[in-house]
Scaffold this motif. Structure first.
Motif, PDB file in Angstrom:
ATOM      1  N   GLN A  77       0.709   3.918   1.678  1.00  0.00           N
ATOM      2  CA  GLN A  77       1.022   4.408   3.030  1.00  0.00           C
ATOM      3  C   GLN A  77       2.078   3.558   3.728  1.00  0.00           C
ATOM      4  N   ASP A  78       2.337   2.361   3.194  1.00  0.00           N
ATOM      5  CA  ASP A  78       3.366   1.501   3.801  1.00  0.00           C
ATOM      6  C   ASP A  78       4.708   1.595   3.089  1.00  0.00           C
ATOM      7  N   ARG A 134       0.839  -1.189   0.000  1.00  0.00           N
ATOM      8  CA  ARG A 134       0.000   0.000   0.000  1.00  0.00           C
ATOM      9  C   ARG A 134       0.881   1.250   0.000  1.00  0.00           C
TER      10      ARG A 134
END
Length: 220
Positions: free
Chosen positions: A128-129, A126
């Motif tokens: 955000q990761d 993802r």
């Protein structure tokens, strides 16, 4: 007569010289005391020999040199024996203190790498990761000897076989991301553990989201 013409001083010097040569192995102090004693003894012995010679009223002149020589020998022995004992040698200096023990080696640095989480039934990284894995890549670049176990997990929904494959895909996705960012794959060992080792409850959506994860565990 030659013997008569030689005075007490001659015989005293002769006796002192003989004692000096005999005492070549003496210390300087022993030699000095021996010579002083020999000279004093020669004077006393010569006086005694002269008294004998005068009292005898004869031609007994050998009494004088005999007294000088005998007095010198006895006086030299007495002087030698009266030599003060040399002072004892100074005690040896104390041994140096032992060197301090070397400091203990610093404890090995503990490398902590944050893991990432996944959406339900997904194994893609993802956005955000990505920052978390970027940070992990930089840490591993500064610790070239560290190898990492990349452990993938799932929540409790689905079959065991399906979740095992899904956890392996998640683990491999993280390995690929780190390899694409400069970390040798030989340092990364992927593992898929399926729906095991839960860190939260599977009864809530939030708990299941925490269980869908990949952990980066450095080998120490």
């Amino acid at each position: 007569m030659l013997g008569r013409r030689r005075g007490k001083g001659f015989w005293a010097l002769w006796a002192a010289a003989a004692i000096t040569f005999a005492g070549c192995g003496m210390t300087q102090q022993q030699r000095d005391y021996t010579i002083y004693g020999a000279v004093a003894g020669a004077a006393v012995g010569g006086g005694i020999g002269g008294g004998v010679y005068a009292a005898d009223n004869s031609d007994n002149w050998p009494a004088v040199p005999a007294g000088i020589v005998g007095g010198a020998i006895i006086g030299g022995i007495i002087g030698y024996l009266m030599t003060p004992a040399p002072p004892p040698p100074p005690p040896p200096p104390p041994p140096p203190p032992p060197p301090p023990p070397p400091p203990p080696p610093p404890p090995p640095e503990k490398i902590i790498l944050r893991g990432v989480h996944f959406d339900f039934n997904k194994y893609n990284i993802r956005p955000q990761d990505a920052a978390v894995l970027d940070e992990a890549a930089e840490t591993l670049k500064s610790h070239q000897n560290v190898t990492v176990n990349v452990n993938g997990y799932c929540d409790a929904i689905g079959s065991v076989r399906y979740n095992l494959k899904l956890s392996e895909r998640r683990s491999n996705a993280v390995v690929k991301y780190l390899a694409d960012h400069g970390i040798a794959e030989s340092r990364l060992t992927p593992h898929g553990y399926g729906k095991t080792n839960f860190v939260a409850t599977n009864k809530t959506a939030e708990g299941r989201a925490q269980n869908r994860r990949v952990e980066l565990v450095p080998n120490e």
